[in-house]
Write a protein that holds these residues in place. Structure first.
Motif, PDB file in Angstrom:
ATOM      1  N   VAL A  15       0.951  -1.058  -0.102  1.00 47.21           N
ATOM      2  CA  VAL A  15       0.098  -0.029  -0.138  1.00 47.21           C
ATOM      3  C   VAL A  15       0.681   1.256   0.000  1.00 47.21           C
ATOM      4  CG1 VAL A  15      -1.950   1.235   1.371  1.00 47.21           C
ATOM      5  CG2 VAL A  15      -1.928  -1.266   1.390  1.00 47.21           C
ATOM      6  N   GLY A  16       0.580   2.153  -0.887  1.00 46.30           N
ATOM      7  CA  GLY A  16       1.485   3.203  -0.916  1.00 46.30           C
ATOM      8  C   GLY A  16       0.689   4.792  -0.870  1.00 46.30           C
ATOM      9  N   GLU A  17       1.612   5.747  -1.167  1.00 47.29           N
ATOM     10  CA  GLU A  17       1.250   6.953  -1.284  1.00 47.29           C
ATOM     11  C   GLU A  17       1.835   7.566  -2.397  1.00 47.29           C
ATOM     12  OE1 GLU A  17       2.025   9.206   2.471  1.00 47.29           O
ATOM     13  OE2 GLU A  17       4.172   8.536   2.630  1.00 47.29           O
ATOM     14  N   VAL A  18       1.487   8.681  -2.723  1.00 44.89           N
ATOM     15  CA  VAL A  18       2.023   9.377  -4.154  1.00 44.89           C
ATOM     16  C   VAL A  18       3.283  10.151  -3.529  1.00 44.89           C
ATOM     17  CG1 VAL A  18       1.719  10.892  -5.870  1.00 44.89           C
ATOM     18  CG2 VAL A  18      -0.219   9.695  -5.075  1.00 44.89           C
ATOM     19  N   LYS A  19       4.340   9.702  -4.141  1.00 43.63           N
ATOM     20  CA  LYS A  19       5.820  10.390  -4.115  1.00 43.63           C
ATOM     21  C   LYS A  19       5.675  11.525  -5.359  1.00 43.63           C
ATOM     22  CE  LYS A  19      10.717   9.810  -4.215  1.00 43.63           C
ATOM     23  NZ  LYS A  19      11.755   8.895  -4.332  1.00 43.63           N
ATOM     24  N   SER A  20       5.323  11.309  -6.261  1.00 38.98           N
ATOM     25  CA  SER A  20       5.471  12.249  -7.562  1.00 38.98           C
ATOM     26  C   SER A  20       4.681  11.657  -8.469  1.00 38.98           C
ATOM     27  CB  SER A  20       6.768  12.377  -7.984  1.00 38.98           C
ATOM     28  OG  SER A  20       7.599  11.213  -8.529  1.00 38.98           O
ATOM     29  N   ILE A  21       3.999  12.573  -9.685  1.00 42.84           N
ATOM     30  CA  ILE A  21       3.238  12.371 -10.817  1.00 42.84           C
ATOM     31  C   ILE A  21       4.452  12.924 -12.004  1.00 42.84           C
ATOM     32  CG2 ILE A  21       1.052  12.933 -11.885  1.00 42.84           C
ATOM     33  CD1 ILE A  21       0.500  11.220  -9.375  1.00 42.84           C
ATOM     34  N   ASP A  22       4.168  12.266 -12.906  1.00 39.45           N
ATOM     35  CA  ASP A  22       4.775  12.634 -14.222  1.00 39.45           C
ATOM     36  C   ASP A  22       3.538  12.633 -15.202  1.00 39.45           C
ATOM     37  OD1 ASP A  22       5.834  13.186 -16.573  1.00 39.45           O
ATOM     38  OD2 ASP A  22       7.576  11.761 -16.315  1.00 39.45           O
ATOM     39  N   PRO A  58     -10.821  11.663   5.154  1.00 41.60           N
ATOM     40  CA  PRO A  58      -9.946  11.830   4.127  1.00 41.60           C
ATOM     41  C   PRO A  58     -10.162  12.408   2.857  1.00 41.60           C
ATOM     42  CG  PRO A  58     -10.367   9.768   5.276  1.00 41.60           C
ATOM     43  CD  PRO A  58     -11.357  10.748   5.636  1.00 41.60           C
ATOM     44  N   LYS A  59     -11.650  12.317   2.531  1.00 47.60           N
ATOM     45  CA  LYS A  59     -11.949  12.809   1.449  1.00 47.60           C
ATOM     46  C   LYS A  59     -12.079  14.452   1.305  1.00 47.60           C
ATOM     47  CE  LYS A  59     -15.130  10.115  -0.755  1.00 47.60           C
ATOM     48  NZ  LYS A  59     -14.208   9.503  -1.728  1.00 47.60           N
ATOM     49  N   ILE A  60     -12.347  14.940   2.484  1.00 44.15           N
ATOM     50  CA  ILE A  60     -12.467  16.574   2.652  1.00 44.15           C
ATOM     51  C   ILE A  60     -10.901  16.912   2.447  1.00 44.15           C
ATOM     52  CG2 ILE A  60     -12.716  18.264   4.231  1.00 44.15           C
ATOM     53  CD1 ILE A  60     -15.286  17.714   2.848  1.00 44.15           C
ATOM     54  N   ARG A  61     -10.126  16.298   3.305  1.00 47.33           N
ATOM     55  CA  ARG A  61      -8.646  16.808   3.147  1.00 47.33           C
ATOM     56  C   ARG A  61      -8.004  16.603   1.981  1.00 47.33           C
ATOM     57  NH1 ARG A  61      -7.677  13.880   8.976  1.00 47.33           N
ATOM     58  NH2 ARG A  61      -7.886  16.016  10.396  1.00 47.33           N
ATOM     59  N   CYS A  62      -8.426  15.341   0.965  1.00 45.80           N
ATOM     60  CA  CYS A  62      -7.748  15.196  -0.331  1.00 45.80           C
ATOM     61  C   CYS A  62      -7.925  16.694  -1.002  1.00 45.80           C
ATOM     62  CB  CYS A  62      -8.435  13.900  -0.919  1.00 45.80           C
ATOM     63  SG  CYS A  62      -8.367  14.024  -2.617  1.00 45.80           S
ATOM     64  N   ALA A  63      -9.540  16.825  -1.086  1.00 52.72           N
ATOM     65  CA  ALA A  63     -10.157  18.056  -1.656  1.00 52.72           C
ATOM     66  C   ALA A  63      -9.312  19.363  -1.198  1.00 52.72           C
ATOM     67  CB  ALA A  63     -11.572  18.294  -1.524  1.00 52.72           C
ATOM     68  N   LEU A  64      -9.130  19.524  -0.045  1.00 52.34           N
ATOM     69  CA  LEU A  64      -8.570  20.609   0.476  1.00 52.34           C
ATOM     70  C   LEU A  64      -7.236  20.815   0.113  1.00 52.34           C
ATOM     71  CD1 LEU A  64      -9.453  22.956   2.438  1.00 52.34           C
ATOM     72  CD2 LEU A  64      -8.596  21.639   4.288  1.00 52.34           C
ATOM     73  N   GLU A  65      -6.470  19.780   0.070  1.00 57.08           N
ATOM     74  CA  GLU A  65      -4.749  19.721  -0.568  1.00 57.08           C
ATOM     75  C   GLU A  65      -4.846  19.940  -1.789  1.00 57.08           C
ATOM     76  OE1 GLU A  65      -1.079  16.788  -0.429  1.00 57.08           O
ATOM     77  OE2 GLU A  65      -2.808  16.273   1.108  1.00 57.08           O
ATOM     78  N   ALA A  66      -5.733  19.690  -2.669  1.00 57.93           N
ATOM     79  CA  ALA A  66      -5.801  20.011  -4.069  1.00 57.93           C
ATOM     80  C   ALA A  66      -6.143  21.439  -4.253  1.00 57.93           C
ATOM     81  CB  ALA A  66      -6.989  18.946  -4.889  1.00 57.93           C
ATOM     82  N   ILE A  80      -2.815   2.553  -4.325  1.00 59.74           N
ATOM     83  CA  ILE A  80      -2.725   3.894  -3.680  1.00 59.74           C
ATOM     84  C   ILE A  80      -4.329   4.304  -3.712  1.00 59.74           C
ATOM     85  CG2 ILE A  80      -2.146   6.181  -3.804  1.00 59.74           C
ATOM     86  CD1 ILE A  80       0.432   5.284  -5.314  1.00 59.74           C
ATOM     87  N   ASN A  81      -4.801   4.947  -2.712  1.00 62.12           N
ATOM     88  CA  ASN A  81      -6.001   5.372  -2.584  1.00 62.12           C
ATOM     89  C   ASN A  81      -6.442   6.220  -3.663  1.00 62.12           C
ATOM     90  OD1 ASN A  81      -7.952   7.844  -1.752  1.00 62.12           O
ATOM     91  ND2 ASN A  81      -8.472   5.993  -0.349  1.00 62.12           N
ATOM     92  N   ALA A  82      -7.560   5.890  -4.377  1.00 59.45           N
ATOM     93  CA  ALA A  82      -7.861   6.606  -5.723  1.00 59.45           C
ATOM     94  C   ALA A  82      -8.150   7.998  -5.221  1.00 59.45           C
ATOM     95  CB  ALA A  82      -9.247   6.022  -6.102  1.00 59.45           C
ATOM     96  N   ASP A  83      -8.770   8.427  -4.344  1.00 60.49           N
ATOM     97  CA  ASP A  83      -8.917  10.138  -4.191  1.00 60.49           C
ATOM     98  C   ASP A  83      -7.635  10.632  -4.064  1.00 60.49           C
ATOM     99  OD1 ASP A  83     -11.781   9.672  -3.854  1.00 60.49           O
ATOM    100  OD2 ASP A  83     -11.564   9.344  -1.612  1.00 60.49           O
ATOM    101  N   LEU A  84      -6.841   9.973  -3.394  1.00 58.57           N
ATOM    102  CA  LEU A  84      -5.495  10.751  -3.200  1.00 58.57           C
ATOM    103  C   LEU A  84      -4.812  10.841  -4.742  1.00 58.57           C
ATOM    104  CD1 LEU A  84      -3.860   8.932  -0.283  1.00 58.57           C
ATOM    105  CD2 LEU A  84      -4.934  11.118  -0.342  1.00 58.57           C
ATOM    106  N   VAL A  85      -4.867   9.808  -5.409  1.00 61.65           N
ATOM    107  CA  VAL A  85      -4.208   9.886  -6.595  1.00 61.65           C
ATOM    108  C   VAL A  85      -4.980  10.930  -7.483  1.00 61.65           C
ATOM    109  CG1 VAL A  85      -3.963   8.578  -9.002  1.00 61.65           C
ATOM    110  CG2 VAL A  85      -3.277   7.633  -6.638  1.00 61.65           C
ATOM    111  N   ALA A  86      -6.234  11.033  -7.509  1.00 60.24           N
ATOM    112  CA  ALA A  86      -6.974  12.021  -8.116  1.00 60.24           C
ATOM    113  C   ALA A  86      -6.571  13.365  -7.950  1.00 60.24           C
ATOM    114  CB  ALA A  86      -8.538  11.949  -8.147  1.00 60.24           C
ATOM    115  N   GLY A  87      -6.351  13.755  -6.635  1.00 62.52           N
ATOM    116  CA  GLY A  87      -5.963  15.184  -6.102  1.00 62.52           C
ATOM    117  C   GLY A  87      -4.740  15.392  -6.644  1.00 62.52           C
ATOM    118  N   LYS A  88      -4.011  14.493  -6.366  1.00 63.11           N
ATOM    119  CA  LYS A  88      -2.394  14.707  -7.040  1.00 63.11           C
ATOM    120  C   LYS A  88      -2.453  14.977  -8.401  1.00 63.11           C
ATOM    121  CE  LYS A  88      -0.375  14.587  -3.191  1.00 63.11           C
ATOM    122  NZ  LYS A  88       0.271  16.176  -2.328  1.00 63.11           N
ATOM    123  N   VAL A  89      -3.261  14.149  -9.236  1.00 62.29           N
ATOM    124  CA  VAL A  89      -3.229  14.246 -10.822  1.00 62.29           C
ATOM    125  C   VAL A  89      -3.896  15.837 -10.853  1.00 62.29           C
ATOM    126  CG1 VAL A  89      -4.551  13.630 -12.841  1.00 62.29           C
ATOM    127  CG2 VAL A  89      -3.161  11.930 -11.070  1.00 62.29           C
TER     128      VAL A  89
END
Length: 295
Positions: free
Chosen positions: A158-165, A253-261, A195-204
């Motif tokens: 299980v991972g978290e996003v380090k970087s997006i290319d 977690p969903k709100i924090r993802c939206a907030l971070e984005a 990786i949690n899809a919400d987190l990936v969507a936010g980082k993308v």
């Protein structure tokens, strides 16, 4: 069959209301996290695909990031492997990760691609491994404040996003395709990570400098303690709602993802009810919208 005068007037009103939004968002990137009931109900699946195709047709640049937890759990059960969770996160050993890649990168991803294509779009499926899209790092579950004596928990792949290319996504978008991304990343060790899809969507959304991040959920949006829908929230107001306990539990977690984005440069983030037919279009093309807007 011809429309009645009243029905025709309603159609004209809807189109007139949508026109300013079509002009405003033309050429803009909209990242959509697709999951929940919208992924399993046939009618909702088809309405979602039509919404995405319409977005592309009127000049938006939709990018879809999808989940698939229930589908993973179902296949694991059929294989006789019991799912284990730590604080809501699936423990993912090597065997489970094989199933995750099979389901997310194969079955679910290609079903969504096929669905969009059948409705007239040109979708292309990706995982984070394609074009080195998602670099991941291993996620270890640290003890919470109530677990002072507990040890850090190893939950496997299980991972978290380090970087997006996002160069491969940019290439597809400018080639008039609709990218559909499965949230699987690759670590420095060469291993795959779920990786949690919400987190990936936010980082993308951050990396693509998206106009909007839409998170489809199985709830109407963020509700007050009295049960009223909250919307038009600033980041500061969201912080207040977290502090006073209005935002808690699974919504955090969903709100924090939206907030971070939003803090990362996305213009607005929206938490919308994926159980409503054409929820994406209602949010994008009407004055009232649907769900909770943060921005």
């Amino acid at each position: 069959m011809s429309l009645t005068a009243e029905a025709a007037t309603n159609v004209a009103r809807v189109l007139a209301e949508a026109l300013p939004y079509i002009r405003r968002f033309r050429g803009k990137t909209i990242v959509i996290k697709y999951g929940g009931n919208a992924m399993v109900d046939e009618e909702l699946k088809n309405s979602f695909a039509r919404d995405v195709v319409l977005m592309k047709t009127v000049g938006f640049n939709p990018v879809v990031v999808h989940g698939g937890g229930p589908q993973i759990g179902s296949l694991l059960q059929r294989l006789g492997k019991e799912s284990q969770f730590v604080r809501g996160m699936r423990v993912t050993d090597s065997e489970t990760m094989d199933v995750v890649e099979m389901v997310l990168g194969g079955l679910v991803n290609k079903e969504i691609v096929n669905l969009i294509n059948r409705h007239g779009g040109s979708a292309v499926g990706l995982t984070g491994k394609d074009g080195d899209l998602i670099r991941a790092r291993k996620l270890n579950m640290s003890p919470t404040s109530g677990e002072a004596n507990a040890e850090t928990v190893d939950i496997g792949h299980v991972g978290e996003v380090k970087s997006i290319d996002a160069s491969v996504v940019d290439m597809l978008v400018h080639g008039n395709f609709i990218p559909v991304i499965a949230p699987i990343g690759v670590g420095e060790d060469g291993h795959s990570y779920n990786i949690n899809a919400d987190l990936v969507a936010g980082k993308v959304a951050e990396v693509l400098h998206a106009e909007k991040l839409l998170l489809l959920t199985n709830t109407p949006g963020l509700l007050s303690k009295e049960g009223d829908l909250l919307t038009g929230l600033s980041p500061a107001k969201v912080d207040e709602l977290i502090a006073d306990g209005t935002i808690h539990g699974g919504m955090l977690p969903k709100i924090r993802c939206a907030l971070e984005a939003v803090r990362g440069g996305v213009t607005t983030a929206h938490i919308i009810d994926g159980r409503v037919k054409h929820a994406v279009m209602v949010e994008l093309f009407t004055d009232e919208g649907i769900g909770t807007l943060i921005g």
